[in-house]
Write a protein that holds these residues in place. Structure first.
Motif, PDB file in Angstrom:
ATOM      1  N   GLU A   1      -1.030   3.385  -3.824  1.00 38.99           N
ATOM      2  CA  GLU A   1      -0.429   2.273  -4.560  1.00 38.99           C
ATOM      3  C   GLU A   1      -1.549   1.290  -4.823  1.00 38.99           C
ATOM      4  O   GLU A   1      -2.207   0.831  -3.882  1.00 38.99           O
ATOM      5  CB  GLU A   1       0.664   1.621  -3.701  1.00 38.99           C
ATOM      6  CG  GLU A   1       1.384   0.484  -4.374  1.00 38.99           C
ATOM      7  CD  GLU A   1       2.354   0.964  -5.454  1.00 38.99           C
ATOM      8  OE1 GLU A   1       3.005   2.003  -5.257  1.00 38.99           O
ATOM      9  OE2 GLU A   1       2.436   0.287  -6.482  1.00 38.99           O
ATOM     10  N   TYR A   2      -1.760   0.936  -6.102  1.00 36.30           N
ATOM     11  CA  TYR A   2      -2.890   0.064  -6.407  1.00 36.30           C
ATOM     12  C   TYR A   2      -2.777  -1.248  -5.625  1.00 36.30           C
ATOM     13  O   TYR A   2      -1.756  -1.931  -5.679  1.00 36.30           O
ATOM     14  CB  TYR A   2      -2.969  -0.229  -7.911  1.00 36.30           C
ATOM     15  CG  TYR A   2      -4.150  -1.109  -8.216  1.00 36.30           C
ATOM     16  CD1 TYR A   2      -5.443  -0.603  -8.108  1.00 36.30           C
ATOM     17  CD2 TYR A   2      -3.996  -2.438  -8.539  1.00 36.30           C
ATOM     18  CE1 TYR A   2      -6.538  -1.399  -8.332  1.00 36.30           C
ATOM     19  CE2 TYR A   2      -5.088  -3.251  -8.776  1.00 36.30           C
ATOM     20  CZ  TYR A   2      -6.358  -2.722  -8.667  1.00 36.30           C
ATOM     21  OH  TYR A   2      -7.448  -3.525  -8.875  1.00 36.30           O
ATOM     22  N   CYS A   3      -3.832  -1.585  -4.884  1.00 43.54           N
ATOM     23  CA  CYS A   3      -3.736  -2.733  -3.974  1.00 43.54           C
ATOM     24  C   CYS A   3      -4.941  -3.648  -4.100  1.00 43.54           C
ATOM     25  O   CYS A   3      -5.209  -4.450  -3.217  1.00 43.54           O
ATOM     26  CB  CYS A   3      -3.574  -2.224  -2.543  1.00 43.54           C
ATOM     27  SG  CYS A   3      -4.880  -1.093  -2.034  1.00 43.54           S
TER      28      CYS A   3
ATOM     29  N   CYS B   1      -4.711   5.810  -0.062  1.00 40.16           N
ATOM     30  CA  CYS B   1      -3.704   4.832  -0.437  1.00 40.16           C
ATOM     31  C   CYS B   1      -3.281   5.170  -1.864  1.00 40.16           C
ATOM     32  O   CYS B   1      -4.117   5.366  -2.728  1.00 40.16           O
ATOM     33  CB  CYS B   1      -4.288   3.427  -0.377  1.00 40.16           C
ATOM     34  SG  CYS B   1      -3.097   2.164  -0.877  1.00 40.16           S
TER      35      CYS B   1
ATOM     36  N   HIS C   1       0.867  -1.183   0.000  1.00 40.46           N
ATOM     37  CA  HIS C   1       0.000   0.000   0.000  1.00 40.46           C
ATOM     38  C   HIS C   1       0.902   1.231   0.000  1.00 40.46           C
ATOM     39  O   HIS C   1       2.129   1.109  -0.029  1.00 40.46           O
ATOM     40  CB  HIS C   1      -0.902   0.007   1.238  1.00 40.46           C
ATOM     41  CG  HIS C   1      -1.780  -1.204   1.375  1.00 40.46           C
ATOM     42  ND1 HIS C   1      -3.003  -1.320   0.769  1.00 40.46           N
ATOM     43  CD2 HIS C   1      -1.587  -2.374   2.049  1.00 40.46           C
ATOM     44  CE1 HIS C   1      -3.535  -2.505   1.068  1.00 40.46           C
ATOM     45  NE2 HIS C   1      -2.700  -3.168   1.837  1.00 40.46           N
TER      46      HIS C   1
ATOM     47  N   HIS D   1      -9.015  -0.342  -3.725  1.00 44.58           N
ATOM     48  CA  HIS D   1      -7.909   0.603  -3.540  1.00 44.58           C
ATOM     49  C   HIS D   1      -8.421   2.043  -3.444  1.00 44.58           C
ATOM     50  O   HIS D   1      -7.987   2.821  -2.603  1.00 44.58           O
ATOM     51  CB  HIS D   1      -6.921   0.434  -4.697  1.00 44.58           C
ATOM     52  CG  HIS D   1      -6.070   1.609  -4.975  1.00 44.58           C
ATOM     53  ND1 HIS D   1      -5.062   2.007  -4.125  1.00 44.58           N
ATOM     54  CD2 HIS D   1      -6.073   2.503  -5.995  1.00 44.58           C
ATOM     55  CE1 HIS D   1      -4.474   3.092  -4.630  1.00 44.58           C
ATOM     56  NE2 HIS D   1      -5.076   3.399  -5.757  1.00 44.58           N
TER      57      HIS D   1
ATOM     58  N   MET E   1      -9.659   3.311  -0.024  1.00 49.49           N
ATOM     59  CA  MET E   1      -8.764   3.142   1.108  1.00 49.49           C
ATOM     60  C   MET E   1      -8.355   4.544   1.537  1.00 49.49           C
ATOM     61  O   MET E   1      -7.201   4.931   1.473  1.00 49.49           O
ATOM     62  CB  MET E   1      -7.570   2.286   0.684  1.00 49.49           C
ATOM     63  CG  MET E   1      -7.012   1.501   1.839  1.00 49.49           C
ATOM     64  SD  MET E   1      -5.890   0.243   1.307  1.00 49.49           S
ATOM     65  CE  MET E   1      -4.809   0.281   2.742  1.00 49.49           C
TER      66      MET E   1
HETATM   67 CU1  CUA Z   1      -4.093   0.127  -0.318  1.00 50.66          CU
HETATM   68 CU2  CUA Z   1      -4.154   0.975  -2.531  1.00 50.66          CU
END
Ligand code: CUA
Length: 338
Positions: free
Chosen positions: A201-203, A199, A164, A207, A210
């Motif tokens: 960062e692609y998670c 967030c 993340h 995402h 987040m």
């Molecule tokens: Cu956690 Cu994007």
């Protein structure tokens, strides 16, 4: 249904509420200004060349001449100039960038004693205050700080599953969070209020939901909040709720403890201790549910328990089809835990 729920909260680099955020914001404005001037210069010259070139071409054709333009290849002075000018500009931007990288991210000391531990999960945030023994989720409370706070709160960042990235633009830099690597960050908010991050960062599926909800309070309010979070949960006597068509929190606690809720959730002072999903201790004190996706109120909590995927598709929590009275009691229990 979808609302940006924290009042006054905004995600922006232009409204920094910390010295780190301000350094980055100032640098961004300088880069934006210089980049804008370069754009205007290039676009202006290009426009000029197109207009005069077209005019010259038309004139040449009318005169029966070739419309080839004057060749300037091999002009050493010109070639030197357009190599040197960008180099000078890049150096001019590089120096303040290095300075801000240092000033906005001071060297970490005492990393074994963080003030806050942030753990990124799919798709929510766990916040621990190790000195107070408090664990909460999705709303990061911080006290307002001054020069007396030095570098500010030391934050220890970890991930529970995938990568993340913690980014609250008004508070400073972005920082990646890894399952297998520890990262640290100082946060030093100097203005009371709410701000938002995300967030970065692609998670996975959620995402985008987040969100990082930051609540900056006066030291007094923050200490009060922390003490409340730490305190044992209070239970309303069943009589207080009886006869009002309301849920019964005492019965609700039994429903919580007797269902699979406890496989994932913890509530301090009970037998529910699992750290997999958001800690629900004092859930009633939070302003939002689902990491900021809906306002935290009894109808939304009821809908969340019954069918969380309808609110946040991809969410890890399964829906619970409880009898209506059971759901009311469970909601009453969770919401009264302020
Ligand atoms: Cu956690 Cu994007």
């Amino acid at each position: 249904m979808l609302v940006f729920t924290l009042k006054g909260g905004r995600e922006t680099v232009f409204n920094p509420i910390s010295p780190y955020g301000k350094d980055i914001s100032d640098l961004f404005i300088i880069v934006l200004g210089i980049g804008g001037l370069v754009f205007l210069l290039v676009a202006g010259l290009l426009t000029y060349a197109i207009i005069t070139g077209a005019r010259r071409s038309r004139r040449s054709r009318n005169d029966g001449l070739t419309d080839e333009v004057r060749q300037i290849g091999g002009n050493t002075r010109l070639e030197f100039a357009w190599t040197a000018a960008p180099a000078v500009l890049l150096i001019a931007l590089f120096i303040p960038t290095i300075m801000v990288m240092n000033s906005s991210d001071p060297a970490k000391v005492n990393t074994n004693k963080p003030d806050v531990i942030v753990i990124g999960h799919q798709w929510w945030w766990e916040y621990q205050y190790p000195n107070a023994g408090v664990v909460t989720a999705n709303e990061l409370h911080l006290p307002v700080m001054t020069d007396a706070n030095g570098n500010g709160y030391l934050v220890h960042l970890k991930a529970a599953d995938v990568q993340h990235d913690f980014w609250v633009p008004a508070l400073g830099r972005k920082i990646d969070i890894y399952p297998d690597k520890e990262n640290f960050l100082y946060l030093k908010p100097t203005t009371i209020g709410n701000t938002l991050g995300a967030c970065a960062e692609y998670c996975g599926a959620q995402h985008a939901w987040m969100r990082i909800n930051v609540i900056v309070q006066s030291q007094v309010d923050f200490d009060k909040w922390l003490a409340e979070q730490k305190a044992a949960q209070t239970k309303t006597a069943p009589a207080a709720a009886a006869g009002q068509g309301q849920g019964d929190p005492v019965r609700g606690e039994q429903i919580f403890l007797n269902n699979t809720c406890i496989n994932c959730h913890a509530i301090s002072g009970t037998t529910a201790v699992s750290p997999i999903a958001p800690n629900l201790t004092h859930l009633g004190s939070r302003t939002t549910l689902g990491t900021g996706i809906v306002v935290n109120d009894p109808p939304n909590l009821g809908r969340w328990i019954s069918d969380p995927s309808a609110i946040k598709p991809g969410v890890r929590m399964p829906g619970y089809q409880l009898p209506k009275q059971d759901l009311n009691d469970l909601v009453a229990y969770l919401e009264e835990q302020k």
